[in-house]
Design an enzyme around this catalytic site. Structure first.
Site, PDB file in Angstrom:
ATOM      1  CE1 TYR A   1      -3.677  -2.398   0.129  1.00 51.87           C
ATOM      2  CE2 TYR A   1      -2.820  -3.153   2.241  1.00 51.87           C
ATOM      3  CZ  TYR A   1      -3.685  -3.306   1.174  1.00 51.87           C
ATOM      4  OH  TYR A   1      -4.554  -4.357   1.161  1.00 51.87           O
TER       5      TYR A   1
ATOM      6  CG  ASN B   1      -9.517   2.470  -1.531  1.00 50.41           C
ATOM      7  OD1 ASN B   1     -10.088   1.381  -1.421  1.00 50.41           O
ATOM      8  ND2 ASN B   1      -8.203   2.603  -1.461  1.00 50.41           N
TER       9      ASN B   1
ATOM     10  CG  HIS C   1     -12.831  -7.135  -2.265  1.00 50.40           C
ATOM     11  ND1 HIS C   1     -12.445  -6.699  -3.512  1.00 50.40           N
ATOM     12  CD2 HIS C   1     -11.892  -6.656  -1.395  1.00 50.40           C
ATOM     13  CE1 HIS C   1     -11.311  -6.001  -3.392  1.00 50.40           C
ATOM     14  NE2 HIS C   1     -10.960  -5.956  -2.120  1.00 50.40           N
TER      15      HIS C   1
ATOM     16  CG  ASP D   1     -27.734  -2.412  -3.076  1.00 54.17           C
ATOM     17  OD1 ASP D   1     -27.435  -2.837  -4.210  1.00 54.17           O
ATOM     18  OD2 ASP D   1     -28.338  -3.088  -2.218  1.00 54.17           O
TER      19      ASP D   1
ATOM     20  CG  HIS E   1      -9.203  -0.739  -5.298  1.00 55.72           C
ATOM     21  ND1 HIS E   1      -9.794  -0.892  -4.066  1.00 55.72           N
ATOM     22  CD2 HIS E   1     -10.184  -0.865  -6.218  1.00 55.72           C
ATOM     23  CE1 HIS E   1     -11.077  -1.110  -4.248  1.00 55.72           C
ATOM     24  NE2 HIS E   1     -11.349  -1.102  -5.540  1.00 55.72           N
ATOM     25  CG  LEU E   2      -3.996   3.029  -1.891  1.00 56.64           C
ATOM     26  CD1 LEU E   2      -3.877   2.816  -0.392  1.00 56.64           C
ATOM     27  CD2 LEU E   2      -3.271   4.298  -2.301  1.00 56.64           C
ATOM     28  CB  SER E   3      -2.930  -3.000  -3.881  1.00 56.84           C
ATOM     29  OG  SER E   3      -4.257  -3.375  -3.576  1.00 56.84           O
TER      30      SER E   3
ATOM     31  NE  ARG F   1      -6.410  -8.675  -0.544  1.00 55.08           N
ATOM     32  CZ  ARG F   1      -6.690  -8.206   0.662  1.00 55.08           C
ATOM     33  NH1 ARG F   1      -7.475  -7.171   0.801  1.00 55.08           N
ATOM     34  NH2 ARG F   1      -6.175  -8.758   1.747  1.00 55.08           N
TER      35      ARG F   1
HETATM   36  O1  CA2 Z   1      -5.698  -1.532  -2.646  1.00 54.37           O
HETATM   37  C1  CA2 Z   1      -6.573  -0.928  -2.005  1.00 54.37           C
HETATM   38  O2  CA2 Z   1      -6.660   0.300  -1.982  1.00 54.37           O
HETATM   39  C2  CA2 Z   1      -7.565  -1.726  -1.140  1.00 54.37           C
HETATM   40  O3  CA2 Z   1      -8.844  -1.124  -1.310  1.00 54.37           O
HETATM   41  C3  CA2 Z   1      -7.073  -1.595   0.294  1.00 54.37           C
HETATM   42  C4  CA2 Z   1      -7.841  -2.457   1.325  1.00 54.37           C
HETATM   43  C5  CA2 Z   1      -7.995  -3.880   0.828  1.00 54.37           C
HETATM   44  O4  CA2 Z   1      -8.836  -4.600   1.713  1.00 54.37           O
HETATM   45  C6  CA2 Z   1      -8.561  -3.946  -0.596  1.00 54.37           C
HETATM   46  O5  CA2 Z   1      -8.621  -5.298  -1.007  1.00 54.37           O
HETATM   47  C7  CA2 Z   1      -7.687  -3.167  -1.573  1.00 54.37           C
HETATM   48  C8  CA2 Z   1      -7.122  -2.479   2.677  1.00 54.37           C
HETATM   49  C9  CA2 Z   1      -6.588  -1.134   3.136  1.00 54.37           C
HETATM   50  C10 CA2 Z   1      -5.623  -1.017   4.217  1.00 54.37           C
HETATM   51  O6  CA2 Z   1      -5.119  -2.153   4.832  1.00 54.37           O
HETATM   52  C11 CA2 Z   1      -4.077  -1.991   5.717  1.00 54.37           C
HETATM   53  C12 CA2 Z   1      -3.940  -2.974   6.676  1.00 54.37           C
HETATM   54  C13 CA2 Z   1      -2.907  -2.895   7.601  1.00 54.37           C
HETATM   55  C14 CA2 Z   1      -2.010  -1.835   7.566  1.00 54.37           C
HETATM   56  C15 CA2 Z   1      -2.154  -0.863   6.606  1.00 54.37           C
HETATM   57  C16 CA2 Z   1      -3.190  -0.934   5.677  1.00 54.37           C
END
Ligand code: CA2
Length: 178
Positions: free
Chosen positions: A22, A73, A79, A86, A99-101, A110
């Site tokens: 991320y 986001n 998911h 909705d 999405h960042l990733s 995902r």
């Molecule tokens: O890639 C993305 O922006 C996501 O929306 C980020 C979500 C993830 O559940 C999606 O599948 C993809 C998660 C965001 C942050 O998760 C963290 C967990 C621990 C430490 C830092 C960030």
């Protein structure tokens, strides 16, 4: 144009863990960048974040009433949440999903977004710059449609090429790697 930017669950933890997935920026730093990009585009932004599904539904509905467009986001709810999908479908404003990733190169669960069918664009795998590209897309949508081209294997090796409506020719200036 005013754009609401909503970040969902766990995005408040950015910068603390999983920097390889991320990035190293905190949400606060990303929001500062969003504010700077928006200022240069002449756009007003309202950044919001919540870990709560029902609060996110309320935020989306409110953006539908008070903003010209929405960038979202939805984190892990992307998911799983029919309620958030909705809410996105219910608003009469363009929604850009970020999405960042690159969710399409991650775990199968995902790779599915319930939001995507009702978003005007999905931008994934560009890190924080995805929010900039989403705002740019919302601003230019309808005026100059774009095509995303890839020039290398990394998810960020991309460029959005716009064609001015009255122009029959396309000139691409390649510099600095793109
Ligand atoms: O890639 C993305 O922006 C996501 O929306 C980020 C979500 C993830 O559940 C999606 O599948 C993809 C998660 C965001 C942050 O998760 C963290 C967990 C621990 C430490 C830092 C960030």
């Amino acid at each position: 144009m005013n754009i609401t930017v909503i970040n969902g669950p766990n995005l408040n933890l950015l910068g603390t863990r999983q920097p390889e997935v991320y990035g190293t920026l905190t949400l606060e730093q990303i929001e500062e960048r969003i504010d700077g990009w928006a200022g240069r585009m002449g756009v007003t932004v309202r950044p919001l974040q919540s870990n709560d599904e029902s609060e996110l539904v309320d935020m989306i509905q409110e953006a539908g009433r008070s903003s010209d467009a929405l960038v979202i986001n939805a984190g892990g709810f992307t998911h799983t949440s029919v309620a958030i999908a909705d809410a996105v479908a219910s608003i009469d404003r363009p929604v850009a999903e970020v999405h960042l990733s690159d969710i399409h190169r991650r775990e199968p669960y995902r790779q599915v977004s319930l939001i995507e069918p009702n978003a005007v664009v999905q931008i994934a795998g560009r890190g924080a710059t995805g929010y900039r590209d989403a705002m740019r897309h919302l601003l230019n949508r309808g005026v100059m449609p774009f095509e995303t081209i890839r020039y290398g294997p990394h998810p960020r090796n991309i460029g959005d090429v716009r064609r001015a409506p009255e122009s029959g020719r396309l000139v691409v200036l390649v510099h600095g790697g793109y």
